[in-house]
Design a protein around this motif. Structure first.
Motif, PDB file in Angstrom:
ATOM      1  N   GLU A 114       4.651  11.093  -0.735  1.00  0.00           N
ATOM      2  CA  GLU A 114       4.016  11.585  -1.961  1.00  0.00           C
ATOM      3  C   GLU A 114       3.106  10.525  -2.565  1.00  0.00           C
ATOM      4  OE1 GLU A 114       7.317  12.732  -4.370  1.00  0.00           O
ATOM      5  OE2 GLU A 114       7.289  14.824  -3.681  1.00  0.00           O
ATOM      6  N   GLU A 115       3.547   9.272  -2.530  1.00  0.00           N
ATOM      7  CA  GLU A 115       2.720   8.197  -3.059  1.00  0.00           C
ATOM      8  C   GLU A 115       1.402   8.087  -2.296  1.00  0.00           C
ATOM      9  OE1 GLU A 115       4.824   4.542  -3.021  1.00  0.00           O
ATOM     10  OE2 GLU A 115       6.098   5.035  -4.743  1.00  0.00           O
ATOM     11  N   LYS A 116       1.436   8.342  -1.004  1.00  0.00           N
ATOM     12  CA  LYS A 116       0.243   8.200  -0.179  1.00  0.00           C
ATOM     13  C   LYS A 116      -0.750   9.348  -0.376  1.00  0.00           C
ATOM     14  CE  LYS A 116       2.500   5.335   3.321  1.00  0.00           C
ATOM     15  NZ  LYS A 116       1.809   4.116   2.884  1.00  0.00           N
ATOM     16  N   LEU A 117      -0.352  10.351  -1.134  1.00  0.00           N
ATOM     17  CA  LEU A 117      -1.302  11.403  -1.488  1.00  0.00           C
ATOM     18  C   LEU A 117      -2.274  10.926  -2.557  1.00  0.00           C
ATOM     19  CD1 LEU A 117       1.111  14.486  -1.612  1.00  0.00           C
ATOM     20  CD2 LEU A 117      -0.494  13.877   0.208  1.00  0.00           C
ATOM     21  N   ASP A 118      -1.915   9.835  -3.237  1.00  0.00           N
ATOM     22  CA  ASP A 118      -2.771   9.256  -4.278  1.00  0.00           C
ATOM     23  C   ASP A 118      -3.583   8.122  -3.665  1.00  0.00           C
ATOM     24  OD1 ASP A 118      -3.962   8.066  -6.454  1.00  0.00           O
ATOM     25  OD2 ASP A 118      -2.138   7.968  -7.666  1.00  0.00           O
ATOM     26  N   LEU A 119      -4.906   8.257  -3.697  1.00  0.00           N
ATOM     27  CA  LEU A 119      -5.789   7.265  -3.094  1.00  0.00           C
ATOM     28  C   LEU A 119      -5.550   5.871  -3.654  1.00  0.00           C
ATOM     29  CD1 LEU A 119      -8.291   7.027  -1.157  1.00  0.00           C
ATOM     30  CD2 LEU A 119      -9.690   7.159  -3.209  1.00  0.00           C
ATOM     31  N   GLU A 120      -5.153   5.787  -4.922  1.00  0.00           N
ATOM     32  CA  GLU A 120      -4.947   4.494  -5.551  1.00  0.00           C
ATOM     33  C   GLU A 120      -3.804   3.714  -4.911  1.00  0.00           C
ATOM     34  OE1 GLU A 120      -6.790   3.037  -7.862  1.00  0.00           O
ATOM     35  OE2 GLU A 120      -8.168   4.738  -7.885  1.00  0.00           O
ATOM     36  N   ILE A 178     -10.508   7.757   3.695  1.00  0.00           N
ATOM     37  CA  ILE A 178     -11.903   7.907   3.263  1.00  0.00           C
ATOM     38  C   ILE A 178     -12.779   8.400   4.410  1.00  0.00           C
ATOM     39  CG2 ILE A 178     -13.922   6.633   2.458  1.00  0.00           C
ATOM     40  CD1 ILE A 178     -12.101   4.956   0.727  1.00  0.00           C
ATOM     41  N   ARG A 179     -12.516   7.930   5.615  1.00  0.00           N
ATOM     42  CA  ARG A 179     -13.307   8.391   6.757  1.00  0.00           C
ATOM     43  C   ARG A 179     -13.100   9.883   6.982  1.00  0.00           C
ATOM     44  NH1 ARG A 179     -11.324   5.320  10.137  1.00  0.00           N
ATOM     45  NH2 ARG A 179      -9.888   6.727  11.209  1.00  0.00           N
ATOM     46  N   GLN A 180     -11.853  10.356   6.862  1.00  0.00           N
ATOM     47  CA  GLN A 180     -11.560  11.764   7.102  1.00  0.00           C
ATOM     48  C   GLN A 180     -12.096  12.671   5.992  1.00  0.00           C
ATOM     49  OE1 GLN A 180      -7.306  11.786   7.570  1.00  0.00           O
ATOM     50  NE2 GLN A 180      -7.391  11.247   9.752  1.00  0.00           N
ATOM     51  N   GLU A 205     -10.776  -2.412  -3.270  1.00  0.00           N
ATOM     52  CA  GLU A 205     -11.297  -1.953  -4.558  1.00  0.00           C
ATOM     53  C   GLU A 205     -12.761  -1.537  -4.442  1.00  0.00           C
ATOM     54  OE1 GLU A 205      -9.565  -4.727  -4.051  1.00  0.00           O
ATOM     55  OE2 GLU A 205      -7.689  -4.018  -4.951  1.00  0.00           O
ATOM     56  N   GLU A 206     -13.550  -2.337  -3.732  1.00  0.00           N
ATOM     57  CA  GLU A 206     -14.971  -2.016  -3.569  1.00  0.00           C
ATOM     58  C   GLU A 206     -15.157  -0.756  -2.739  1.00  0.00           C
ATOM     59  OE1 GLU A 206     -16.745  -6.611  -3.666  1.00  0.00           O
ATOM     60  OE2 GLU A 206     -16.006  -5.720  -1.801  1.00  0.00           O
ATOM     61  N   PHE A 207     -14.380  -0.621  -1.674  1.00  0.00           N
ATOM     62  CA  PHE A 207     -14.493   0.555  -0.813  1.00  0.00           C
ATOM     63  C   PHE A 207     -14.063   1.805  -1.566  1.00  0.00           C
ATOM     64  CE2 PHE A 207     -13.045   2.543   3.466  1.00  0.00           C
ATOM     65  CZ  PHE A 207     -14.260   3.206   3.590  1.00  0.00           C
ATOM     66  N   ARG A 208     -12.991   1.688  -2.350  1.00  0.00           N
ATOM     67  CA  ARG A 208     -12.509   2.824  -3.141  1.00  0.00           C
ATOM     68  C   ARG A 208     -13.555   3.234  -4.179  1.00  0.00           C
ATOM     69  NH1 ARG A 208      -8.167   0.544  -4.603  1.00  0.00           N
ATOM     70  NH2 ARG A 208      -6.820   1.250  -2.905  1.00  0.00           N
ATOM     71  N   ALA A 209     -14.199   2.241  -4.807  1.00  0.00           N
ATOM     72  CA  ALA A 209     -15.237   2.540  -5.797  1.00  0.00           C
ATOM     73  C   ALA A 209     -16.421   3.248  -5.150  1.00  0.00           C
ATOM     74  CB  ALA A 209     -15.690   1.253  -6.483  1.00  0.00           C
ATOM     75  N   ARG A 210     -16.791   2.831  -3.937  1.00  0.00           N
ATOM     76  CA  ARG A 210     -17.899   3.492  -3.227  1.00  0.00           C
ATOM     77  C   ARG A 210     -17.536   4.930  -2.878  1.00  0.00           C
ATOM     78  NH1 ARG A 210     -20.036   3.079   2.260  1.00  0.00           N
ATOM     79  NH2 ARG A 210     -18.476   1.510   2.833  1.00  0.00           N
ATOM     80  N   TYR A 211     -16.281   5.149  -2.529  1.00  0.00           N
ATOM     81  CA  TYR A 211     -15.813   6.510  -2.237  1.00  0.00           C
ATOM     82  C   TYR A 211     -15.929   7.386  -3.475  1.00  0.00           C
ATOM     83  CZ  TYR A 211     -12.374  10.259  -1.713  1.00  0.00           C
ATOM     84  OH  TYR A 211     -11.731  11.478  -1.710  1.00  0.00           O
TER      85      TYR A 211
END
Length: 355
Positions: A50-56, A67-69, A169-175
């Motif tokens: 369940e935790e892994k359903l949250d991108l954070e 992010i690739r998928q 953090e940078e990759f998540r922000a770009r997503y």
């Protein structure tokens, strides 16, 4: 809510008829106890899932996969700085892999075999990836292992092209940016997304019809918010419109002629008289002020809607520096007002003079 082993076991025992003995040591108790332990373990696995359903909550390869998928984006990985060395004295054979270094121990290796004499140049690549390889001119002057005939070498120009991997953090922000700003394959966001996928690109500004109808200018800064190097510019150009003629051989749609450029460096010089804490040392305070001002300039460089370097923000960042009690006589580029930024300018900290 986390489950408790005793509660799970009791629920199982409660579901067994009273005609069975359910105390410790009897089959009904022992069998259900073992199953309760397995259920508790499964509950823990479900909680992790369940935790892994949250991108954070994702990091590393799990974040890459998600992010690739979902958006087709890939992380920007480490790149290696390169430099051109010149043989200062002597001559001889240099083989691929021969090491050269700076006084501080940043190592480079020759890319290919060759025979060189004084004045000849050859290419080297940093042994370790990242920004640590971006050393200044005339710093790669050591040979950890002697090379027969080669007396001395140097790099007349700085080593460039080394960039750290994109952080989680940078990759998540770009997503998130890609998610919130739809890319339809031909709008401004499309050009931003294409450029931002290239290692060495920090931010992008798009100028439609900059060179006439059906033209697009993509203007870049590097991750340090400074003008991008030629290698980065060429890589972005090759991705979007390699022939610069709108033939559709790159990502850009047919008919859109794209030109990739980089920002113009605008140095910001700061001078002030500071009152510092009794235990503070002016040299250390000056370095801390430089770090805070650099952070501020990187925050605003090529940021949407920002058209000036704020005099008030410079004041605030100086006062917020540890060891600074107060300051006066502050000038920014010789004045006491905001410094305008043109669309293609990126602010870079210049001389900082504190007394």
């Amino acid at each position: 809510m986390a489950l408790d082993l005793a509660e799970i076991h009791q629920q199982m025992l409660d579901g067994i008829g009273e005609r069975y003995q359910k105390t410790t040591g009897f089959p009904a108790y022992d069998f259900t106890r073992a199953f309760a332990i397995a259920v508790l373990s499964l509950d823990s696995d479900i909680a992790v899932a369940e935790e892994k359903l949250d991108l954070e909550n994702l990091s590393g390869t799990e974040l890459d996969t998600f992010i690739r998928q979902h958006r087709g984006l890939s992380r920007k990985y480490t790149t290696y700085a390169t430099a051109t060395l010149r043989v200062v004295t002597g001559g001889g054979d240099i083989q691929a892999g021969n090491l050269f270094s700076t006084a501080s121990g940043v190592e480079f290796y020759a890319i290919q075999d060759g025979t060189y004499t004084a004045g000849d140049t050859f290419s080297v690549r940093a042994y370790v990836g990242g920004e640590s390889g971006n050393v200044g001119p005339n710093t790669i002057t050591y040979m950890p292992v002697t090379i027969a005939g080669i007396g001395a070498v140097t790099n007349d120009e700085a080593a460039t092209g080394g960039y750290d991997a994109e952080s989680d953090e940078e990759f998540r922000a770009r997503y998130y940016n890609d998610l919130q700003n739809p890319n339809n394959g031909s709008n401004q966001q499309a050009y931003i997304a294409w450029a931002m996928s290239v290692p060495g690109v920090g931010r992008v500004r798009i100028f439609p019809q900059a060179l006439g109808a059906n033209t697009v200018e993509v203007c870049l800064v590097d991750p340090n918010m400074e003008p991008a190097g030629s290698e980065v510019i060429q890589a972005v150009q090759a991705l979007i419109d390699p022939n610069k003629n709108g033939d559709g051989s790159g990502e850009a749609p047919i008919g859109a002629v794209c030109t990739v450029t980089t920002a113009e460096r605008l140095e910001i010089a700061v001078s002030a008289s500071v009152t510092i804490a009794e235990e503070a040392e002016l040299g250390a305070v000056t370095e801390a002020v430089k770090a805070n001002l650099t952070d501020y300039l990187r925050e605003i460089a090529f940021a949407k809607g920002v058209s000036y370097v704020s005099y008030a923000q410079i004041t605030s960042r100086i006062n917020a520096t540890e060891g600074v009690l107060d300051h006066k006589d502050l000038t920014v580029n010789g004045g006491t007002s905001n410094v305008p930024l043109e669309d293609r300018q990126t602010p870079v900290l210049g001389e900082v003079h504190l007394t």
